[in-house]
Design a protein around this motif. Sequence first.
Motif, short mmCIF file in Angstrom:
data_model
loop_
_atom_site.label_atom_id
_atom_site.label_comp_id
_atom_site.label_asym_id
_atom_site.label_seq_id
_atom_site.Cartn_x
_atom_site.Cartn_y
_atom_site.Cartn_z
N ILE A 26 0.84 -1.21 0.00
CA ILE A 26 0.00 0.00 0.00
C ILE A 26 0.87 1.25 0.00
O ILE A 26 0.56 2.25 -0.68
CB ILE A 26 -0.93 -0.01 1.22
N SER A 27 1.98 1.21 0.73
CA SER A 27 2.90 2.35 0.77
C SER A 27 3.50 2.62 -0.61
O SER A 27 3.64 3.77 -1.03
CB SER A 27 4.02 2.09 1.78
N VAL A 28 3.86 1.54 -1.30
CA VAL A 28 4.40 1.69 -2.65
C VAL A 28 3.35 2.32 -3.57
O VAL A 28 3.65 3.20 -4.39
CB VAL A 28 4.84 0.32 -3.21
N ALA A 29 2.09 1.89 -3.41
CA ALA A 29 1.02 2.41 -4.26
C ALA A 29 0.77 3.89 -4.02
O ALA A 29 0.35 4.62 -4.92
CB ALA A 29 -0.26 1.61 -4.00
N LYS A 30 1.04 4.35 -2.81
CA LYS A 30 0.81 5.76 -2.47
C LYS A 30 2.00 6.65 -2.82
O LYS A 30 1.86 7.87 -2.89
CB LYS A 30 0.51 5.89 -0.97
N ALA A 31 3.15 6.04 -3.03
CA ALA A 31 4.38 6.82 -3.27
C ALA A 31 4.34 7.47 -4.66
O ALA A 31 3.75 6.94 -5.60
CB ALA A 31 5.59 5.91 -3.15
N HIS A 33 5.95 8.26 -8.00
CA HIS A 33 6.98 7.61 -8.82
C HIS A 33 7.37 8.46 -10.04
O HIS A 33 8.20 8.04 -10.85
CB HIS A 33 6.46 6.25 -9.32
N ARG A 34 6.79 9.66 -10.15
CA ARG A 34 7.00 10.45 -11.36
C ARG A 34 8.46 10.84 -11.57
O ARG A 34 8.90 11.02 -12.71
CB ARG A 34 6.12 11.70 -11.32
N ALA A 35 9.20 10.96 -10.47
CA ALA A 35 10.60 11.36 -10.61
C ALA A 35 11.51 10.19 -10.98
O ALA A 35 12.68 10.37 -11.31
CB ALA A 35 11.09 11.99 -9.31
N ILE A 36 10.96 9.00 -10.94
CA ILE A 36 11.76 7.81 -11.24
C ILE A 36 11.63 7.49 -12.73
O ILE A 36 10.57 7.12 -13.22
CB ILE A 36 11.30 6.60 -10.40
N LYS A 37 12.73 7.67 -13.45
CA LYS A 37 12.73 7.43 -14.90
C LYS A 37 13.36 6.09 -15.27
O LYS A 37 13.35 5.70 -16.44
CB LYS A 37 13.52 8.56 -15.61
N SER A 38 13.87 5.41 -14.28
CA SER A 38 14.55 4.14 -14.53
C SER A 38 13.61 3.11 -15.16
O SER A 38 12.41 3.09 -14.88
CB SER A 38 15.12 3.58 -13.22
N SER A 41 14.10 -3.59 -14.02
CA SER A 41 13.02 -4.52 -13.70
C SER A 41 12.34 -4.14 -12.40
O SER A 41 11.11 -4.19 -12.29
CB SER A 41 13.58 -5.95 -13.59
N PHE A 42 13.12 -3.68 -11.41
CA PHE A 42 12.56 -3.31 -10.11
C PHE A 42 11.64 -2.10 -10.25
O PHE A 42 10.52 -2.08 -9.71
CB PHE A 42 13.67 -3.01 -9.12
N ALA A 43 12.10 -1.11 -10.96
CA ALA A 43 11.31 0.12 -11.13
C ALA A 43 10.04 -0.17 -11.93
O ALA A 43 8.94 0.33 -11.60
CB ALA A 43 12.14 1.19 -11.82
N THR A 44 10.16 -0.96 -12.96
CA THR A 44 8.99 -1.31 -13.79
C THR A 44 7.97 -2.09 -12.98
O THR A 44 6.76 -1.83 -13.06
CB THR A 44 9.44 -2.14 -15.01
N SER A 45 8.44 -3.05 -12.19
CA SER A 45 7.54 -3.84 -11.36
C SER A 45 6.85 -2.99 -10.31
O SER A 45 5.68 -3.19 -9.99
CB SER A 45 8.31 -4.99 -10.69
N LEU A 49 2.94 -2.53 -9.88
CA LEU A 49 2.29 -2.81 -8.60
C LEU A 49 1.43 -1.63 -8.17
O LEU A 49 0.29 -1.79 -7.72
CB LEU A 49 3.33 -3.12 -7.53
N LYS A 50 1.96 -0.44 -8.32
CA LYS A 50 1.24 0.78 -7.95
C LYS A 50 -0.07 0.89 -8.73
O LYS A 50 -1.14 1.16 -8.17
CB LYS A 50 2.12 2.00 -8.22
N ASN A 51 0.01 0.65 -10.03
CA ASN A 51 -1.18 0.75 -10.88
C ASN A 51 -2.24 -0.28 -10.50
O ASN A 51 -3.44 0.01 -10.48
CB ASN A 51 -0.79 0.60 -12.35
#
Length: 257
Positions: A26-31, A33-38, A41-45, A49-51
């Motif tokens: 839930i914390s990941v979903a609320k974070a 992520h717009r500043a993360i351009k990477s 695999s971790f960033a994409t996942s 997950l957030k979506n």
Amino acid sequence: MLTIVKDFSKRCEGIIAYLDIVSVTISVAKADHRAIKSRTSFATSSRKLKNIVQKNQDFALTAFDGAYLTLCAEYEMTVRKLIEKLVADATTTCTEYHHLPKEMRGWYPDGCSNLILGINQDKFSHLTKDQVVRSLASCLKIKSYVLIGEVFSDNQRNFWPDTVDETLSRRIGLTKIWQKLSRDMNLQTLIGTTDLSTVERQLRNRLTTIMQRRNDIIHRGRSYFTPSETEVRNAACFMKELVSSLGSHMQKYLDGI
């Protein structure tokens, strides 16, 4: 007996770990992520997950309901396992049937008749009427008798406080279990007092609340609301200590047979 308690403790710890996973998800979903351009695999996942979580707003509700029901199911199964283990060990200790506690001998014929009447239930698919009858007949022998553990552990109701008390006292001979549990230091710490009557009352009340919550989840009405993460976590911690103490007292009773 100790192995059964340890297995239940691991299940409780697993449920608590699952709550941690849900919380972090839930914390990941609320974070943000717009500043993360990477595009690793971790960033994409993480973005995926957030979506998914954002599109399924009832995710946490389903997770907490499921965790609560799993906890209660494990509790019920563990109490039955402890009773059946006590019966199995008692038959090893008491090589002659008449050496068993009088409560066990008094209950067995009644329990066998109850089991025969309900033998077609799915939970007894591993048993037959012939097995039950042969077991009951074996009790007429001085030695080489065989008891069926389910005769002692099966109940028509969930293991509410009074059900635990009645089952252990009437069928096994272990009396005043809640008074005995109230003397457990870990449970006293959990309740927050050393006053025995208060501890006993609170232990009963907490288990009653958990059992009622379990029923509310399954047989929900219009006013139903899902348990919170904290509620599930507290229930798991409580059940873990309660079953640990219960198993200890059952072992002490067995050692005294």
